[in-house]
Motif scaffolding. Structure first.
Motif, short mmCIF file in Angstrom:
data_model
loop_
_atom_site.label_atom_id
_atom_site.label_comp_id
_atom_site.label_asym_id
_atom_site.label_seq_id
_atom_site.Cartn_x
_atom_site.Cartn_y
_atom_site.Cartn_z
N CYS A 152 -2.10 -6.05 1.36
CA CYS A 152 -0.72 -6.28 0.90
C CYS A 152 0.32 -5.77 1.89
CB CYS A 152 -0.51 -5.63 -0.46
SG CYS A 152 -0.64 -3.83 -0.42
N CYS A 183 -2.33 -0.67 3.89
CA CYS A 183 -3.32 -1.61 3.34
C CYS A 183 -3.10 -2.95 4.01
CB CYS A 183 -3.14 -1.74 1.82
SG CYS A 183 -3.99 -3.18 1.12
N CYS A 215 -6.48 0.02 -3.35
CA CYS A 215 -5.05 0.07 -3.04
C CYS A 215 -4.30 0.16 -4.38
CB CYS A 215 -4.65 -1.19 -2.26
SG CYS A 215 -2.87 -1.38 -2.05
N CYS A 246 -2.11 -3.46 -4.54
CA CYS A 246 -2.74 -4.77 -4.75
C CYS A 246 -4.12 -4.66 -5.39
CB CYS A 246 -2.80 -5.56 -3.44
SG CYS A 246 -3.95 -4.88 -2.22
#
Ligand SMILES: [Zn+2]
Length: 194
Positions: free
Chosen positions: A156, A153, A179, A182
């Motif tokens: 993050c 991701c 995600c 996050c």
């Protein structure tokens, strides 16, 4: 420095007047002596003594004039130097200001373009998805959606675990993926590593 210069100019005038006064008095004494009007030996002696003393006094006062003139000149030089520096700093400020203004104009134009483009894109996004995105954007420091790049991701920077990867693989293309870490919306691309 300009104040110091005008102060020393005044001081110089005063010192020159002092010299002048003493000189005039010496001239008067000398004229009296030369005129022959003073005849008593004691008076003559006093007069001569005063002339000598006035000459010394005049010398001392002239030294003061010279000293003040030196201080005045150095104040003048320093004031000129500082004035030049002020001009140079002002020129730099003017230059920086005009560059800043030009940059601001450019940024305003960029903002206008980006705002227009965004409103076109936003109009094509379903209302509930747009609402979710806006909420996440507020919560996650201005980034509501992140690219999924090589199983990571980009919001993050965490890599998805194998279960998550399998879920992404199984998801249909129009599923909104999030995600796990996050909660940002994950954007799949050819480089997602899925
Ligand atoms: Zn994330």
């Amino acid at each position: 420095m300009q104040t110091e210069e005008s102060d020393t100019a005044r001081e110089q005038t005063k010192a020159e007047q002092d010299v002048d006064q003493v000189r005039q008095r010496a001239v008067r004494d000398q004229q009296r002596l030369d005129s022959g009007a003073v005849s008593s030996p004691k008076d003559l002696e006093n007069l001569q003594r005063e002339i000598v003393s006035l000459a010394k006094r005049q010398g001392d006062l002239e030294d003061i004039v010279l000293e003040v003139m030196e201080r005045r000149e150095s104040a003048q030089e320093r004031a000129a130097e500082l004035t030049e520096r002020v001009s140079s700093v002002e020129a730099k400020t003017a230059d920086a200001t005009s560059r800043r203004d030009a940059a601001a104009t450019e940024l305003d134009a960029d903002i206008a373009t980006a705002t227009k483009e965004r409103s076109v894109v936003a109009a094509s996004v379903p209302a509930d998805l747009l609402k979710l995105y806006e909420k996440l954007r507020t919560q996650q420091g201005g980034v509501g959606a992140a690219r999924l790049y090589q199983r990571r991701c980009e919001g993050c920077r965490l890599e998805l675990n194998i279960t998550e990867v399998n879920e992404v693989k199984a998801a249909s293309p129009d599923t909104v993926l999030r995600c796990e870490n996050c909660h940002r919306i994950l954007i799949r691309t050819a480089d997602s590593g899925i």
